[in-house]
Design a protein around this motif. Structure first.
Motif, PDB file in Angstrom:
ATOM      1  N   ASN A 130      38.137  67.325 -33.521  1.00 38.47           N
ATOM      2  CA  ASN A 130      37.096  68.192 -32.919  1.00 38.47           C
ATOM      3  C   ASN A 130      37.921  69.169 -32.288  1.00 38.47           C
ATOM      4  O   ASN A 130      38.849  69.404 -31.484  1.00 38.47           O
ATOM      5  N   GLN A 131      37.422  70.771 -32.519  1.00 40.72           N
ATOM      6  CA  GLN A 131      38.137  71.900 -32.040  1.00 40.72           C
ATOM      7  C   GLN A 131      37.534  71.999 -30.650  1.00 40.72           C
ATOM      8  O   GLN A 131      36.292  71.788 -30.449  1.00 40.72           O
ATOM      9  N   LYS A 164      43.120  72.198 -30.194  1.00 40.10           N
ATOM     10  CA  LYS A 164      42.803  70.682 -30.508  1.00 40.10           C
ATOM     11  C   LYS A 164      43.666  70.195 -29.397  1.00 40.10           C
ATOM     12  O   LYS A 164      44.725  70.615 -28.971  1.00 40.10           O
TER      13      LYS A 164
END
Length: 402
Positions: free
Chosen positions: A218-219, A209
Motif C-alpha cells: 500500500n502506498q 511505501k
C-alpha cells in the motif's frame, strides 16, 4: 507543504547522539556492586529499554521499577502518555540506581523517574495466519508470549473484522513487526499508525511505501497539511500517523527519535537494551534500533551478531557509542518460553474454579502450580510466575511476596 520546525527534527549529529543515548539505555556503566539482570547494583542511576514482563509496579529486563511517581511520556511526540502501563508494552525507563535482590528468590529493584512508551502500529486486520496476521499491508508476527487483550485474547480469536493496536519490535530488514502486545477492538480507531523504513519515496507525487522492498503493497500519500521532516528519503526509519481511511494519507511523519534524549537521561547510567540489529558494518560498528554499538571486546554468546539478529546488550557509553561488555542473541524460542512475574494482592478468589484476580487480570492455577509459603485467600499479597496458555494467564508458581 508544512515542515516540522527544526527543533522537532533530528540532524545527523543529533541522531548520532540520540543513538548513543539510546545505547546508554542498553549499557551498564557500572558503579560497583553485583550484576543483576544485566545492570550493576549501585552506580549513579539506571536506564533500560525493553518489554514490560510483569506488574507490581512494572518489571522490565529483570528489574522491578516502582513507577508510582514516574512521568509517563509518549514516544510518538513527547506529550503525556494517556494510557496505563500494561504487560507487553515496550518502554524505556530512566531511573535510580539498581538495588540487588534481598533474597535468592527476590528481584532487583529501582525507582523509575521518567518512562517513554508507545505502540508501533494501529489499524484494521486484513488477514490472519497460524503465527502471524496482516494489517495495512504489513505483517505482524506472534509468539507464545505475545499478550492479547480486548475483543480477542489469542491469535485464533482474531478476524478481519477487528482493529488492533500493536506493541513490539520492527525488524528493519524485513519490515515485519514482532508483537509483544496486541490490543484488539471491534471499534475503528480515530487514526491509523505505522512505522518502518521508507522505500519507493516519490517527492514529486508525494507518495512512499514502508517495509523491505516490495513487502508493503500500500502506498502512503501526504499533502500540504501533513507535518513532515525537513529531510527524509528512502532508507530512513519513520513513524507515520494517518487518517483512519483508505487510501492511506499521512497526517504526520516523524523521524526515529532517541528515548534517551526524550527522557533527558544522563550518559553515566547503568543500562541495557533489547532489540534487533538494524545496520551492520562490523562487530565494532553496528546499530540496534538506531543505537551505535561497538562489541569488539564484548563477550558474545548464543550466536553470530548480524543484520536482523535479535540481541540483548549490556555495556557502557563512551563518546556516543555503546561499548558492549556482553552481547546475547536469544532466539524466538528463548523469548517465547520466558515467564511473566506479578506482585500484588489476591482478589475474587474462586478456590473451586482455581482462579483469582491480580492487577485486574484473571489467573488460573492447577495441581501443577507450585504454591509455597502462602495460603490462598482474598487480601493476601503474593508473587507469581505465569505463562500465557490458550489466551489465559496460568500461574506456574505462587509464593508470599517478599
Amino acid at each position: 507543504m508544512r515542515s516540522i520546525p527544526p527543533n522537532a527534527t533530528l540532524t545527523r549529529r543529533t541522531i548520532l547522539l540520540g543513538m548513543v543515548g539510546s545505547v546508554a539505555q542498553l549499557t551498564g556503566c557500572g558503579g560497583g556492586g553485583s550484576d543483576v539482570a544485566g545492570l550493576s547494583s549501585g552506580g549513579t542511576g539506571s536506564f533500560t529499554s525493553g518489554t514490560i514482563s510483569g506488574l507490581g509496579s512494572i518489571i522490565v529486563n529483570g528489574i522491578r521499577y516502582n513507577d508510582d511517581s514516574a512521568s509517563l511520556i509518549s514516544r510518538d511526540d513527547g506529550s503525556a502518555f494517556g494510557d496505563t502501563l500494561k504487560v507487553g508494552m515496550v518502554v524505556s525507563i530512566e531511573g535510580s540506581p539498581v538495588t540487588a535482590a534481598a533474597t535468592t528468590t527476590g528481584i532487583a529493584t529501582a525507582t523509575a523517574y521518567r518512562i517513554s512508551c508507545g505502540s508501533e502500529w494501529e489499524g484494521p486486520v486484513s488477514s490472519v495466519g497460524t503465527t502471524s496476521f496482516d494489517m495495512l499491508g504489513l505483517t505482524v508476527d506472534v509468539l507464545a508470549t505475545t499478550v492479547f487483550e480486548g475483543a480477542a485474547t489469542q491469535l485464533t480469536g482474531l478476524t478481519s473484522l477487528h482493529f488492533v493496536e500493536v506493541h513490539g519490535y520492527v525488524d528493519q530488514t524485513t519490515g515485519r513487526l514482532q508483537a509483544s502486545r496486541v490490543e484488539v477492538s471491534t471499534t475503528a480507531p480515530t487514526h491509523y499508525k505505522l512505522s518502518g523504513v521508507v522505500n519507493s519515496f516519490d517527492a514529486g507525487n508525494r507518495t512512499f511505501k514502508l517495509g523491505a522492498g516490495t513487502q508493503f503493497s500500500n502506498q502512503i500519500s501526504w499533502d500540504n497539511s501533513t507535518l513532515i521532516p525537513t529531510t527524509w528519503s528512502d532508507g530512513v526509519f519513520v513513524r507515520v500517523k494517518m487518517a483512519a481511511a483508505t487510501p492511506l494519507r499521512a497526517t504526520q511523519i516523524r523521524l526515529l527519535t532517541s528515548p534517551l534524549t526524550q527522557l533527558s537521561a544522563e550518559d553515566d547510567r547503568d543500562a541495557e537494551i533489547h532489540g534487533f540489529v538494524s545496520t551492520f558494518v562490523s562487530i565494532a560498528n553496528f546499530t540496534v534500533n538506531g543505537i551505535p554499538v561497538d562489541a569488539s571486546t564484548a563477550r558474545i554468546s548464543g550466536g553470530t551478531v548480524a543484520l536482523g539478529v535479535r540481541v540483548e546488550i549490556h555495556g557502557s557509553i563512551s563518546n556516543g557509542v555503546l561499548m558492549a561488555t556482553k552481547v546475547e542473541t536469544p532466539s524466538n524460542t528463548d523469548v517465547a518460553t520466558r515467564k511473566f512475574e506479578f506482585h500484588g494482592t489476591v482478589s475474587a478468589l474462586n478456590a473451586t474454579a482455581q482462579r483469582f484476580v491480580l492487577h485486574g487480570l484473571t489467573f488460573k492455577y492447577d495441581t501443577a502450580t507450585s504454591i509455597q509459603g502462602v495460603v490462598m485467600a482474598d487480601g493476601v499479597r503474593i508473587e507469581i510466575k505465569a505463562t500465557r496458555s490458550s489466551g489465559a494467564w496460568l500461574a506456574t508458581e505462587i509464593r508470599a511476596d517478599d
